[in-house]
Design an enzyme around this catalytic site. Structure first.
Site, PDB file in Angstrom:
ATOM      1  N   ASP A 113      11.170  34.602  18.753  1.00 24.87           N
ATOM      2  CA  ASP A 113      12.416  35.516  18.261  1.00 24.87           C
ATOM      3  C   ASP A 113      11.937  36.411  17.349  1.00 24.87           C
ATOM      4  O   ASP A 113      12.663  37.323  16.846  1.00 24.87           O
ATOM      5  CB  ASP A 113      13.513  34.743  17.756  1.00 24.87           C
ATOM      6  N   ASP A 143       8.806  29.101  20.700  1.00 25.80           N
ATOM      7  CA  ASP A 143       9.074  28.919  19.387  1.00 25.80           C
ATOM      8  C   ASP A 143      10.341  28.023  19.070  1.00 25.80           C
ATOM      9  O   ASP A 143      11.205  27.696  20.361  1.00 25.80           O
ATOM     10  CB  ASP A 143       9.288  30.379  18.453  1.00 25.80           C
ATOM     11  N   ASP A 194      12.815  27.303  16.081  1.00 19.99           N
ATOM     12  CA  ASP A 194      13.878  27.926  15.329  1.00 19.99           C
ATOM     13  C   ASP A 194      14.427  29.302  15.720  1.00 19.99           C
ATOM     14  O   ASP A 194      13.421  30.265  15.860  1.00 19.99           O
ATOM     15  CB  ASP A 194      13.769  28.107  13.914  1.00 19.99           C
TER      16      ASP A 194
END
Length: 272
Positions: free
Chosen positions: A209, A13, A15
Site C-alpha cells: 500500500d 504487506d 498493514d
C-alpha cells in the site's frame, strides 16, 4: 521481448493491505484462502519487529484472516538472518521486543552489553532513555549499527507513535554513525523472503500500500508489483513518484480472481 513468466509466488504487506489495526480489510481473508487453495507459495511481510510470527498469526486470526505462522516474514527475522550470514555466532546489544530478541536467539546470537559486535535497534512500545544511551556509547566504542527498518512512526489507537527510524535518527545524531536498515525499502527484505521460499523474482508479485517502501523495494528486487489503495498511498499520489507499480487495484479483493489465473495479473498498471 518475451512474455512475463507465470506467477508462482506472492508476497504481500500486512498493514494497509490485509488489515487496518485489528480490522480485516474486506476481501483479505478470501485472498489468503485463495492463495492457500492454489498451492502457490506466499509470505506476509511486515516491517514491524515487535511481534513474533506466532503473535502476528494470532492477531490476524482474531481479524478473521488465517495465515500460517510459517508464512509470516518480519524485519526482525530478516535482520537476524542477515547478521547470522555476516557474522555467525556473533553478539549484539538489542533494543527491541520479543519479535527481535527471539529471532536473534534463534540464529545463535548472544545478547550482551559488553563490547558487542552489533547494536541492533528495533521497534518497541516503550523506548528507554537508558537503553538508547547505552546503545550510543556502545556504537561510539566500535559496535556496528543495525536497525530493523527506517519507519519514522507507526499508528496506535491513541495516535502516532515514534518508531525505529525516529530513534535511529536520534542515535545517529549523537554518534555521527548511520545504521544499516534491513527492512523495506531495502530490497534485501524482498530477497530474504524469496530465499525463504526458494522463489524467483521473475515469477513473484509483491502487493503493498506504500509506494515508498513496498513498491520501490519490490521493484528494486526485480519483482512485479501491485499497489492497493486501502492504505497509505492514494491514486493521485502515484503520479508524484518517478516509478510506477505493475498494477493498481482498489484492494486485495480485486486480486482473488487472479490467484488461479496468473496470466491475468500480468496486465500493466491501470485504473481499477
Amino acid at each position: 521481448m518475451s512474455d512475463p513468466r507465470p506467477v508462482e509466488t506472492w508476497l504481500t504487506d500486512m498493514d494497509g493491505v490485509l488489515v487496518h489495526e485489528e480490522d480485516a480489510i474486506p476481501g483479505a481473508a478470501e485472498f489468503v484462502r485463495a492463495l492457500e487453495a492454489s498451492g502457490r507459495s506466499f509470505l506476509v511481510l511486515t516491517n514491524n519487529s515487535i511481534f513474533t510470527p506466532r503473535d502476528l498469526r494470532a492477531r490476524l486470526l482474531s481479524s478473521g484472516i488465517d495465515v500460517p505462522e510459517a508464512a509470516i516474514w518480519t524485519s526482525a527475522l530478516a535482520t537476524a538472518q542477515f547478521l547470522a550470514e555476516q557474522r555467525p555466532g556473533g553478539t549484539a546489544y538489542v533494543v527491541g521486543e520479543a519479535g527481535l530478541t527471539t529471532a536473534m536467539h534463534d540464529v545463535g546470537y548472544v545478547m550482551t552489553d559488553r563490547d558487542p559486535d552489533y547494536v541492533v535497534l528495533g521497534e518497541t512500545r516503550t523506548y528507554s532513555f537508558e537503553a538508547i544511551t547505552r546503545a550510543i556509547r556502545l556504537i561510539e566504542r566500535g559496535a556496528r549499527f543495525i536497525a530493523t527498518n527506517p519507519d519514522p512512526s507507526g499508528p496506535s489507537p491513541a495516535g502516532t507513535l515514534p518508531a525505529t527510524g525516529s530513534v535511529a535518527a536520534l542515535i545517529s545524531t549523537a554518534t555521527g554513525r548511520q545504521p544499516y536498515y534491513i527492512g523495506k525499502p531495502n530490497p534485501l527484505m524482498m530477497r530474504s523472503a524469496l530465499n525463504r521460499l526458494d522463489a524467483h523474482s521473475e515469477t513473484t508479485i509483491m502487493i503493498g500500500d506504500r509506494m515508498d517502501t513496498d513498491i520501490i523495494s519490490g521493484l528494486e528486487a526485480g519483482l512485479r508489483t501491485v499497489l492497493v489503495l486501502t492504505g497509505s498511498t492514494s491514486r493521485e499520489q502515484v503520479e508524484h513518484f518517478p516509478y510506477r507499480p505493475s498494477r493498481i487495484v482498489d484492494s486485495v479483493a480485486d486480486l482473488v480472481r487472479f490467484v488461479d489465473d496468473p496470466a491475468g495479473s500480468e496486465q500493466p498498471a491501470r485504473e481499477g
